[in-house]
Scaffold this motif. Sequence first.
Motif, short mmCIF file in Angstrom:
data_model
loop_
_atom_site.label_atom_id
_atom_site.label_comp_id
_atom_site.label_asym_id
_atom_site.label_seq_id
_atom_site.Cartn_x
_atom_site.Cartn_y
_atom_site.Cartn_z
N SER A 202 1.87 -10.71 -1.05
CA SER A 202 2.67 -11.24 -0.70
C SER A 202 2.56 -13.20 -0.96
O SER A 202 1.33 -13.53 -0.67
CB SER A 202 2.64 -11.08 0.74
N THR A 203 3.55 -13.49 -0.86
CA THR A 203 3.97 -15.09 -1.05
C THR A 203 4.54 -15.55 -0.34
O THR A 203 5.24 -16.70 -0.04
CB THR A 203 4.21 -16.10 -1.93
N LYS A 204 4.59 -15.16 0.82
CA LYS A 204 5.38 -15.38 1.95
C LYS A 204 4.36 -15.82 3.65
O LYS A 204 4.42 -14.69 3.81
CB LYS A 204 6.22 -15.03 2.40
N GLN A 205 4.76 -16.61 4.70
CA GLN A 205 4.20 -16.60 5.76
C GLN A 205 4.90 -15.45 6.90
O GLN A 205 6.58 -15.42 6.59
CB GLN A 205 4.30 -18.29 5.88
N PRO A 206 4.05 -15.87 7.86
CA PRO A 206 2.65 -16.01 7.54
C PRO A 206 2.02 -14.82 6.39
O PRO A 206 2.76 -13.37 6.52
CB PRO A 206 3.10 -15.65 9.15
N PHE A 207 1.36 -14.97 6.56
CA PHE A 207 0.29 -14.56 5.62
C PHE A 207 -0.77 -13.43 6.10
O PHE A 207 -1.47 -13.08 7.48
CB PHE A 207 -0.90 -15.42 5.11
N ASP A 208 -1.17 -11.81 5.47
CA ASP A 208 -1.28 -11.45 6.46
C ASP A 208 -2.70 -11.00 5.43
O ASP A 208 -3.26 -9.99 4.27
CB ASP A 208 -0.48 -9.25 5.77
N SER A 209 -3.92 -11.16 5.99
CA SER A 209 -4.91 -11.44 5.70
C SER A 209 -5.82 -10.03 5.78
O SER A 209 -7.15 -9.58 4.80
CB SER A 209 -6.28 -12.30 6.41
N ASN A 210 -5.23 -9.07 6.64
CA ASN A 210 -5.67 -7.21 6.79
C ASN A 210 -5.62 -7.49 5.20
O ASN A 210 -6.25 -6.20 4.95
CB ASN A 210 -6.02 -6.88 7.75
N LYS A 211 -4.28 -6.51 4.74
CA LYS A 211 -3.42 -6.63 3.93
C LYS A 211 -4.64 -6.92 2.52
O LYS A 211 -4.42 -6.74 1.64
CB LYS A 211 -2.38 -7.07 3.33
N ALA A 212 -4.68 -8.64 2.34
CA ALA A 212 -5.39 -8.96 1.34
C ALA A 212 -6.77 -8.34 1.45
O ALA A 212 -7.30 -8.35 0.17
CB ALA A 212 -5.20 -10.51 1.67
N TRP A 213 -7.52 -8.21 2.19
CA TRP A 213 -9.15 -7.73 2.69
C TRP A 213 -8.94 -6.84 1.78
O TRP A 213 -9.76 -5.93 1.40
CB TRP A 213 -9.22 -7.56 3.88
N GLN A 214 -8.20 -5.17 2.45
CA GLN A 214 -7.98 -4.20 1.95
C GLN A 214 -7.95 -3.80 0.02
O GLN A 214 -8.19 -2.85 -0.04
CB GLN A 214 -7.33 -3.51 2.75
N ARG A 215 -7.08 -4.78 -0.02
CA ARG A 215 -6.63 -4.85 -1.36
C ARG A 215 -8.57 -5.20 -2.22
O ARG A 215 -8.36 -4.32 -2.89
CB ARG A 215 -5.92 -5.96 -1.66
N VAL A 216 -9.43 -5.92 -1.59
CA VAL A 216 -10.36 -6.11 -2.14
C VAL A 216 -11.36 -5.08 -1.88
O VAL A 216 -12.04 -4.70 -2.83
CB VAL A 216 -11.05 -7.27 -1.37
N GLN A 217 -11.48 -4.07 -0.99
CA GLN A 217 -11.68 -2.97 -0.99
C GLN A 217 -11.39 -2.28 -1.78
O GLN A 217 -12.39 -1.27 -2.15
CB GLN A 217 -12.08 -3.12 0.71
N GLU A 218 -10.59 -2.22 -1.90
CA GLU A 218 -9.58 -0.79 -3.33
C GLU A 218 -10.66 -1.40 -3.91
O GLU A 218 -11.21 0.10 -4.75
CB GLU A 218 -8.23 -0.36 -2.94
N TYR A 219 -10.09 -2.14 -4.89
CA TYR A 219 -11.23 -2.70 -6.03
C TYR A 219 -12.53 -2.70 -5.73
O TYR A 219 -13.36 -1.67 -6.91
CB TYR A 219 -11.02 -4.09 -6.40
N ARG A 220 -13.42 -2.60 -4.78
CA ARG A 220 -14.57 -2.95 -4.87
C ARG A 220 -14.68 -0.63 -4.33
O ARG A 220 -16.22 -0.61 -5.55
CB ARG A 220 -15.88 -3.25 -3.54
N LYS A 221 -14.51 -0.18 -4.14
CA LYS A 221 -14.18 1.65 -4.18
C LYS A 221 -14.34 1.91 -5.46
O LYS A 221 -15.35 2.83 -6.18
CB LYS A 221 -13.53 1.77 -2.95
N LEU A 222 -12.73 1.42 -6.63
CA LEU A 222 -12.86 1.52 -7.33
C LEU A 222 -14.63 1.05 -8.52
O LEU A 222 -14.31 1.92 -9.19
CB LEU A 222 -11.83 1.34 -7.41
N ARG A 223 -14.53 0.46 -8.21
CA ARG A 223 -15.81 -0.11 -8.85
C ARG A 223 -16.57 0.67 -8.99
O ARG A 223 -18.27 1.08 -9.63
CB ARG A 223 -15.81 -1.37 -8.66
N ARG A 224 -17.24 1.20 -8.18
CA ARG A 224 -18.37 1.59 -7.64
C ARG A 224 -18.55 3.20 -7.45
O ARG A 224 -19.26 4.03 -8.65
CB ARG A 224 -18.64 1.82 -5.68
N ASN A 225 -17.13 3.69 -8.08
CA ASN A 225 -16.96 5.03 -8.11
C ASN A 225 -16.32 5.54 -9.81
O ASN A 225 -16.41 7.05 -9.84
CB ASN A 225 -15.96 5.50 -7.49
N VAL A 226 -16.00 4.51 -10.57
CA VAL A 226 -15.61 4.50 -12.35
C VAL A 226 -16.83 3.66 -12.97
O VAL A 226 -16.99 2.54 -12.61
CB VAL A 226 -14.35 4.56 -11.65
#
Length: 307
Positions: A202-226
């Motif tokens: 998303s590059t439109k306002q208002p910005f969804d901070s929760n969705k952005a944080w979820q993307r960060v968590q998904e990547y960290r989970k991927l790095r832990r498991n793979v």
Amino acid sequence: MAIGLKMSHKIVDGTTCGSFISCWAKTALDDGDNDQVPSVIPKFDAASYFPPLDFSNSSQLSSAKLVGISKHKYITKRFVFDASKIATLQSYLASPSPAHAPTRVLAVLALIWKCAMEASSKSSNIALGSRPSSLRLTMDLRRRFEPPLPQNLAGNVVSNLIVIATASLIKGQEESDDETIDLKDLVAKLRKGFEQQKETYSTKQPFDSNKAWQRVQEYRKLRRNVDMDHLSCASWCRFAFYEADFGWGKPAWVSIPSIPLKDVVILIDKRDGKGIEALLTVSEEIMEHFESNPELLKYASVNPRVM
């Protein structure tokens, strides 16, 4: 004379750092005409664009720790790409015509990522491509918003482009047992990642901070498991660091000191604005493979004299 600057990444990103330095330099040279200074004064109202998250939950706090800090011994060295060498690399990667040549940052980044995968394979004594490799590129979002956000907006207005290379990028040679990575394929994969980023983030306002944080968590989970190799990159190219005149003329050299983060590369302009300095932090063993990689040394010099 050298000027050093230390800032916390909790409150600034590279663009904010550049805005602060520009404002500081213009203020130092102020001759009573303040018309230009207000335009570069950092604006600390990013929270109005990016609603803060609630981290009062202890589990969220524990998961928010910085990834990459290591107690192991790592080393940082400069790999300097002159403008002429980058032009040669871009020409080689241009496909199917010069109009499709990658940007200098994309060309240099792809080459470094390729060398990182090869170095990891050699140091671990495993077949090239036997495990995936991820590249995370921190990108400035200010110009990507509609309408664009002010360039002097302070904070961490960034997103992460994550590209994962698998064995599908490994090309076996018909008359040899050796395996190589096709650099042009790697550039194409990075380009595709940029395109997908524009579509999905998303590059439109208002910005969804929760969705952005979820993307960060998904990547960290991927790095832990793979089990995969990883390289983080930030580009400080096109920042106006070399325009900062504090009263002694423009800088002769701008750089970033070594940082206690493993598997990181930071790209920054040379003084001419066309060449690139890549500051790479990896283990000593991995660094030995970088310093002896003939393809990399064809385009870059290792720790050349600053002056």
